[in-house]
Write a protein that holds these residues in place. Structure first.
Motif, PDB file in Angstrom:
ATOM      1  N   GLU A  22       0.835  -1.201   0.000  1.00  0.00           N
ATOM      2  CA  GLU A  22       0.000   0.000   0.000  1.00  0.00           C
ATOM      3  C   GLU A  22       0.871   1.253   0.000  1.00  0.00           C
ATOM      4  O   GLU A  22       0.570   2.244  -0.676  1.00  0.00           O
ATOM      5  CB  GLU A  22      -0.939  -0.008   1.204  1.00  0.00           C
ATOM      6  CG  GLU A  22      -2.088  -1.004   1.069  1.00  0.00           C
ATOM      7  CD  GLU A  22      -2.927  -1.122   2.328  1.00  0.00           C
ATOM      8  OE1 GLU A  22      -2.471  -0.627   3.400  1.00  0.00           O
ATOM      9  OE2 GLU A  22      -4.015  -1.720   2.271  1.00  0.00           O
ATOM     10  N   ARG A  23       1.959   1.203   0.767  1.00  0.00           N
ATOM     11  CA  ARG A  23       2.893   2.340   0.751  1.00  0.00           C
ATOM     12  C   ARG A  23       3.529   2.495  -0.616  1.00  0.00           C
ATOM     13  O   ARG A  23       3.622   3.611  -1.152  1.00  0.00           O
ATOM     14  CB  ARG A  23       3.984   2.130   1.813  1.00  0.00           C
ATOM     15  CG  ARG A  23       5.033   3.232   1.826  1.00  0.00           C
ATOM     16  CD  ARG A  23       6.121   2.971   2.838  1.00  0.00           C
ATOM     17  NE  ARG A  23       5.615   2.964   4.209  1.00  0.00           N
ATOM     18  CZ  ARG A  23       6.398   2.824   5.278  1.00  0.00           C
ATOM     19  NH1 ARG A  23       7.718   2.684   5.127  1.00  0.00           N
ATOM     20  NH2 ARG A  23       5.877   2.812   6.493  1.00  0.00           N
ATOM     21  N   SER A  25       2.351   1.583  -3.428  1.00  0.00           N
ATOM     22  CA  SER A  25       1.323   2.067  -4.344  1.00  0.00           C
ATOM     23  C   SER A  25       1.233   3.586  -4.315  1.00  0.00           C
ATOM     24  O   SER A  25       1.222   4.252  -5.359  1.00  0.00           O
ATOM     25  CB  SER A  25      -0.045   1.476  -3.983  1.00  0.00           C
ATOM     26  OG  SER A  25      -0.182   0.156  -4.431  1.00  0.00           O
ATOM     27  N   ARG A  26       1.128   4.134  -3.111  1.00  0.00           N
ATOM     28  CA  ARG A  26       1.014   5.594  -2.985  1.00  0.00           C
ATOM     29  C   ARG A  26       2.227   6.297  -3.588  1.00  0.00           C
ATOM     30  O   ARG A  26       2.095   7.305  -4.299  1.00  0.00           O
ATOM     31  CB  ARG A  26       0.864   5.973  -1.513  1.00  0.00           C
ATOM     32  CG  ARG A  26      -0.448   5.518  -0.877  1.00  0.00           C
ATOM     33  CD  ARG A  26      -0.643   6.129   0.495  1.00  0.00           C
ATOM     34  NE  ARG A  26       0.375   5.705   1.443  1.00  0.00           N
ATOM     35  CZ  ARG A  26       0.281   4.638   2.220  1.00  0.00           C
ATOM     36  NH1 ARG A  26      -0.798   3.854   2.140  1.00  0.00           N
ATOM     37  NH2 ARG A  26       1.237   4.328   3.076  1.00  0.00           N
ATOM     38  N   GLU A  27       3.402   5.769  -3.317  1.00  0.00           N
ATOM     39  CA  GLU A  27       4.622   6.397  -3.823  1.00  0.00           C
ATOM     40  C   GLU A  27       4.740   6.245  -5.336  1.00  0.00           C
ATOM     41  O   GLU A  27       5.208   7.170  -6.026  1.00  0.00           O
ATOM     42  CB  GLU A  27       5.832   5.774  -3.121  1.00  0.00           C
ATOM     43  CG  GLU A  27       5.867   6.078  -1.624  1.00  0.00           C
ATOM     44  CD  GLU A  27       6.854   5.229  -0.849  1.00  0.00           C
ATOM     45  OE1 GLU A  27       7.073   5.523   0.344  1.00  0.00           O
ATOM     46  OE2 GLU A  27       7.395   4.254  -1.435  1.00  0.00           O
ATOM     47  N   GLU A  30       2.600   8.801  -7.062  1.00  0.00           N
ATOM     48  CA  GLU A  30       3.224  10.123  -7.041  1.00  0.00           C
ATOM     49  C   GLU A  30       4.318  10.245  -8.099  1.00  0.00           C
ATOM     50  O   GLU A  30       4.549  11.338  -8.641  1.00  0.00           O
ATOM     51  CB  GLU A  30       3.814  10.396  -5.654  1.00  0.00           C
ATOM     52  CG  GLU A  30       2.765  10.558  -4.558  1.00  0.00           C
ATOM     53  CD  GLU A  30       3.394  10.680  -3.182  1.00  0.00           C
ATOM     54  OE1 GLU A  30       4.646  10.648  -3.096  1.00  0.00           O
ATOM     55  OE2 GLU A  30       2.639  10.828  -2.201  1.00  0.00           O
ATOM     56  N   GLY A  47      -6.006   4.562  -4.813  1.00  0.00           N
ATOM     57  CA  GLY A  47      -4.637   4.637  -4.315  1.00  0.00           C
ATOM     58  C   GLY A  47      -3.901   3.311  -4.373  1.00  0.00           C
ATOM     59  O   GLY A  47      -2.873   3.137  -3.729  1.00  0.00           O
ATOM     60  N   TRP A  48      -4.426   2.385  -5.174  1.00  0.00           N
ATOM     61  CA  TRP A  48      -3.880   1.020  -5.237  1.00  0.00           C
ATOM     62  C   TRP A  48      -3.520   0.682  -6.673  1.00  0.00           C
ATOM     63  O   TRP A  48      -4.370   0.739  -7.568  1.00  0.00           O
ATOM     64  CB  TRP A  48      -4.908   0.036  -4.702  1.00  0.00           C
ATOM     65  CG  TRP A  48      -4.552  -1.419  -4.772  1.00  0.00           C
ATOM     66  CD1 TRP A  48      -5.148  -2.374  -5.543  1.00  0.00           C
ATOM     67  CD2 TRP A  48      -3.530  -2.094  -4.026  1.00  0.00           C
ATOM     68  NE1 TRP A  48      -4.566  -3.599  -5.323  1.00  0.00           N
ATOM     69  CE2 TRP A  48      -3.565  -3.460  -4.392  1.00  0.00           C
ATOM     70  CE3 TRP A  48      -2.597  -1.680  -3.073  1.00  0.00           C
ATOM     71  CZ2 TRP A  48      -2.700  -4.404  -3.855  1.00  0.00           C
ATOM     72  CZ3 TRP A  48      -1.725  -2.625  -2.536  1.00  0.00           C
ATOM     73  CH2 TRP A  48      -1.793  -3.964  -2.923  1.00  0.00           C
TER      74      TRP A  48
END
Length: 406
Positions: A22-23, A25-27, A30, A47-48
């Motif tokens: 999940e982390r 994915s967010r990065e 971006e 966000g995935w």
């Protein structure tokens, strides 16, 4: 016969697979344009970047097709997402579980090419962890031009699991054959994430978590305890420049590199390295000491690429080294230790090398690091009067294993 590997410390062990992905994915979202990620509207909304989990039946079907049970960390991954669109460099994406296959089936031409170019001799046949030997038995995980493999011939058994992990290997177009193996699928995937963080996610929370682990390792090393020294190797892959500076000193002191010129592996163009007082005062002389007469051209190239202040310092050191018998270390930044060093120099000059060394070791508690990137008084290794005292690798290791500074 299967061989067993040793697990290597993970800097992400505090994150379960879902939390970690999940982390990531967010990065990745971006950095979408930078990494050429095909960002869909659903990805933006959720966000995935992954897929829905693979079903238990899909995993069993894959195992039936392959004729082997999949290793635990790979099944754990598929329980979170059935595929992953982001890997480093030319590895592209991880396949859905139903598309997994053996390299010999999915990339038969690659196996044939390697088989036709390998020497047919007994010595090579005894090293089966590369080339066609590795390709014929390995599972292909990804879709890219480079190959992310799992090798069922090299196993690791965790303390709490009955099923073994398989070694993860990168087989790339830019490296002649297989790279260094990781002990599990998760460890291999963490390497891909480390590359992503290093080059594409400077604001990643992971960087701070890695830095905190480097600090713990550093404090232990100052105590003479190498229990977490391997953190430095892993932290470097995440782009932690402090770990890079510390690791260079560690490798010189523990004997993994014979020459002090190993310091030349540092990227002196990085401000975090170039502006470190320990590098400027105590490590650059090692670079100069290792080059004249051996590889002056390498030093010239380093000077050309270095920031102006560092280049000036290197030229000064080189001029001094060529004009005088050697270089003299200045320990005035730690006055009490400087007194110890002067006394040790007198003992060395009198031919009392062992006493000189013992005196230095006893005085290490008075040494103070120049920065949080300073592992030990490296000037002892290049000082014109003490370098001979410290030439013995066992003495260098003893210095590393002695509590020093605070």
């Amino acid at each position: 016969m299967d061989s067993e590997m040793r697990p290597i410390r993970s800097l992400l062990a505090h994150l379960d697979t879902r939390t970690w992905l999940e982390r990531w994915s967010r990065e990745a979202l971006e950095a979408g344009d930078e990494i050429a990620l095909d960002v869909t509207e659903q990805m933006r909304t959720t966000g995935w970047i992954g897929s829905p989990p693979a079903s238990a039946q899909q995993v069993r079907d894959a195992e039936t097709k392959l004729g082997r049970k999949l290793p635990p960390s790979l099944k754990d991954f598929y329980a979170v997402t059935n595929g992953w669109p982001v890997l480093s460099m030319g590895f592209d994406a991880l396949r859905p579980v139903q598309e997994l296959g053996w390299v010999r089936d999915l990339e038969s031409e690659l196996v044939a090419i390697w088989s036709s170019t390998e020497p047919d001799d007994e010595t090579y046949a005894q090293e089966p962890d590369d080339g066609s030997f590795l390709l014929r038995r390995s599972l292909l995980l990804n879709t890219g031009t480079d190959h992310f493999l799992l090798d069922p011939a090299r196993l690791t058994f965790g303390r709490l699991q009955n099923e073994p992990e398989w070694a993860a290997v990168g087989f790339t177009s830019w490296y002649p054959g297989a790279g260094e193996a990781d002990w599990s699928f998760r460890a291999g995937l963490e390497d891909h994430y480390a590359t992503f963080v290093r080059f594409h996610s400077p604001g990643s929370r992971t960087r701070q978590e890695v830095a905190e682990q480097v600090e713990v390792a550093y404090q232990l090393l100052l105590e003479g305890d190498r229990a977490r020294a391997d953190v430095l190797d892993r932290a470097v892959s995440f782009g932690d420049h402090r770990a890079d500076v510390l690791r260079s000193q560690l490798h010189i002191l523990d004997g993994r590199h014979d020459s002090p010129s190993h310091i030349s592996d540092l990227d002196l163009r990085k401000p975090e390295i170039a502006e470190d007082p320990a590098v400027f005062e105590d490590l650059l002389p090692l670079l100069v000491l290792g080059c004249p007469g051996n590889d002056r051209q390498a030093l010239d190239r380093t000077i050309e690429r270095a920031p102006q202040q560092l280049a000036h310092r290197l030229r000064e050191l080189l001029a001094t080294f060529q004009r005088e018998p050697g270089l003299r270390a200045d320990f005035s930044y730690a006055p009490a230790f400087a007194v110890t060093v002067d006394e040790a120099r007198s003992l060395a000059a009198a031919g009392r090398g062992q006493e000189s060394f013992n005196h230095l070791v006893n005085g290490l508690k008075q040494w103070r690091p120049l920065s949080s990137g300073h592992l030990a008084p490296m000037g002892l290794l290049w000082d014109e009067e003490l370098a001979g005292v410290m030439a013995d690798p066992t003495r260098r290791r003893a210095l590393l294993e002695t509590k020093r500074g605070h």
